[in-house]
Design a protein around this motif. Sequence first.
Motif, PDB file in Angstrom:
ATOM      1  N   ARG A  66      52.505  -8.450  86.439  1.00  0.00           N
ATOM      2  CA  ARG A  66      51.676  -7.648  87.526  1.00  0.00           C
ATOM      3  C   ARG A  66      52.662  -7.560  88.732  1.00  0.00           C
ATOM      4  O   ARG A  66      53.442  -8.208  89.122  1.00  0.00           O
ATOM      5  CB  ARG A  66      50.574  -8.932  87.937  1.00  0.00           C
ATOM      6  CG  ARG A  66      49.639  -7.827  88.583  1.00  0.00           C
ATOM      7  CD  ARG A  66      48.244  -9.019  88.575  1.00  0.00           C
ATOM      8  NE  ARG A  66      47.664  -9.005  87.388  1.00  0.00           N
ATOM      9  CZ  ARG A  66      46.672  -9.662  87.285  1.00  0.00           C
ATOM     10  NH1 ARG A  66      45.900 -10.286  88.287  1.00  0.00           N
ATOM     11  NH2 ARG A  66      45.940  -9.666  85.996  1.00  0.00           N
ATOM     12  N   ASP A  79      43.806  -0.761  82.857  1.00  0.00           N
ATOM     13  CA  ASP A  79      45.133  -1.229  82.208  1.00  0.00           C
ATOM     14  C   ASP A  79      44.794  -1.541  80.663  1.00  0.00           C
ATOM     15  O   ASP A  79      45.643  -1.389  79.733  1.00  0.00           O
ATOM     16  CB  ASP A  79      45.493  -2.676  82.588  1.00  0.00           C
ATOM     17  CG  ASP A  79      44.319  -3.777  82.712  1.00  0.00           C
ATOM     18  OD1 ASP A  79      43.316  -3.262  82.723  1.00  0.00           O
ATOM     19  OD2 ASP A  79      44.777  -4.859  82.912  1.00  0.00           O
ATOM     20  N   HIS A 128      42.998  -3.050  88.449  1.00  0.00           N
ATOM     21  CA  HIS A 128      44.201  -2.960  87.507  1.00  0.00           C
ATOM     22  C   HIS A 128      44.367  -1.889  86.829  1.00  0.00           C
ATOM     23  O   HIS A 128      43.534  -1.470  85.807  1.00  0.00           O
ATOM     24  CB  HIS A 128      43.983  -4.271  86.447  1.00  0.00           C
ATOM     25  CG  HIS A 128      43.877  -5.545  87.198  1.00  0.00           C
ATOM     26  ND1 HIS A 128      43.104  -6.892  86.866  1.00  0.00           N
ATOM     27  CD2 HIS A 128      44.593  -6.003  88.423  1.00  0.00           C
ATOM     28  CE1 HIS A 128      43.378  -7.701  87.662  1.00  0.00           C
ATOM     29  NE2 HIS A 128      44.391  -7.309  88.470  1.00  0.00           N
ATOM     30  N   GLU A 160      48.345  -3.462  90.789  1.00  0.00           N
ATOM     31  CA  GLU A 160      47.254  -4.036  91.292  1.00  0.00           C
ATOM     32  C   GLU A 160      46.837  -3.079  92.429  1.00  0.00           C
ATOM     33  O   GLU A 160      47.594  -2.880  93.342  1.00  0.00           O
ATOM     34  CB  GLU A 160      47.283  -5.420  91.641  1.00  0.00           C
ATOM     35  CG  GLU A 160      45.866  -6.074  92.034  1.00  0.00           C
ATOM     36  CD  GLU A 160      45.975  -7.407  92.587  1.00  0.00           C
ATOM     37  OE1 GLU A 160      45.294  -8.092  93.172  1.00  0.00           O
ATOM     38  OE2 GLU A 160      46.927  -8.449  92.153  1.00  0.00           O
TER      39      GLU A 160
END
Length: 554
Positions: free
Chosen positions: A324, A95, A302, A125
């Motif tokens: 998220r 990320d 991530h 995730e």
Amino acid sequence: GTGRGGRCRRGRARMRLRSGGFASFCLLVQALGVALFLRGFFPVPVRSVPRREAGADPPAEPAPPGPGRMVSNWTKIPAPLFNKVVIVLIDALRDDFVFGSKGKQFMPYTTQVVEKGTSYSFVAEAKPPTVTMPRIKALMTGSIPGFIDVVVNLNSPALLDDNLIWQAKAAGKRIIFYGDDTWVKLFPKHFVEYDGTTSFFVSDFTEVDDNVTRHLDRVLKREDWDILILHYLGLDHIGHISGPNSPLVGPKLREMDNILKKIHISLLSKEEASLPSLLVVCGDHGMSETGSHGGSSEGEVHTPLLFISSAFEKRSGPLTQPERVQQTDLASTLAVGLGLPISRNSVGNLILPVVGGKTMREQLRFVHLNGFQLSRLLQENTPAYEKDPGYEHFKIAEKSHGNWIKLYLEGNNSEILLNLGKKVLKQYLEALKTLSSSLSKQVAQYDMYSMMVGTVIIMEVLLLLLLSVPKALSKRAEFEVPLSPPLFSLLFYLMCLMLCAVHVIVCTSAESLCYFCSMSWLTAVGVMMLISALMCGILSAVAKIFENSRLPLK
């Protein structure tokens, strides 16, 4: 005479086993114990009915309450929201490579689209194991593959679960794929055109990506496809060679940025007035500080998830941290975007901003379809599903949705309708979150009872083998198995009764599915008798050792 008779009686009460027979018996029982333990250790993923039956009609909108029963005419799968979809999967894209300082420095076009363009950005995730094949499965089926998938990661068999690619092909969509050949193995005969690259030559991070990019100019000019999937491996290979802080990472990110720019500009230039196109940018997993992956560290789980389309509003206002989401949410979101049924085994939630531009009725329809699919999956995998808070929330939301439809069909256009719509949407999203969480927990949960029964059997056999070592080393190498001394008979029956009672208590109070509890009672009682018999055998062997050690003293 009496002594000889006594010995005969004792002889009849015992069975002699040659060491080979005894070892074979122990091996068989040990295999049973190990199998039971592994069945508990690798939980079986939540599963719905087989794919062939998955073509069932979607549910209609919830029926409005009251007499007269107005009926909604929305009974089909909603129409697609996007004409063409391009998925660019950059292997091991962390990320912070997009949203951090590296992104600003090496991916200027993507950063501009994220900050000021018509896009939605998320941090997806990924659940461990963070290796490619299980992650592709998660992205395309919406389900959570287990650690057992690591074993088959290198030799990926065809994916038989209901998935987005299969649904798209069944709906007549033409799919083109270039990149990691894992996709070709997972989805054989699904692509109208493909070119697979192998991921084994880790030292190659140039040609492996050039082999994907060389097709781009030609394919972007054509109109004979609906979905284009590109899987770039170069960044992952750089990670394995020299880690995330390598000087090679920057130029590779710049190369990826130019590719995304080319695709985005091409899609915008060819858009029809009716339906916009969608560009999805994601990673399958990240990489750790050493450049490896497979575990559950922050850098490995991530990954960025970008949705770029002219259908979205231009971003304005201050920059916020990307929200998220779960990696499994992509499958249900793309299914809705392409006008396809959501995969039956998906535990993902619809990412609402992607459909946020549609009318309230359409948005409620989308989340209802997602909630219906998740609640059905819960019903098929949880005995006490009605007590699940997610299921209860969904039923409440469905009822409110029926009230909203009643107002809507009556032609009510007031503030009340809008506010009720927002309230129902909120209820649905809450229900989806709870349902998804319940199902995900089930996949990640160990079946402790099956593991304990397996462990007890394994330990008993090991103990029995240890106690039998002196016998095995003696000349005769025979083992006496006590069959009917009164003490052991009583102990055997008492243990059987006690274990059966424990089994009943555990299985009636278990909230989640347990493999050992799902066995027939006859099989379960057989296992209990085996455990009791092994215990009696151990005690008998211990008693024999004590008896023999006391003999010389007499």
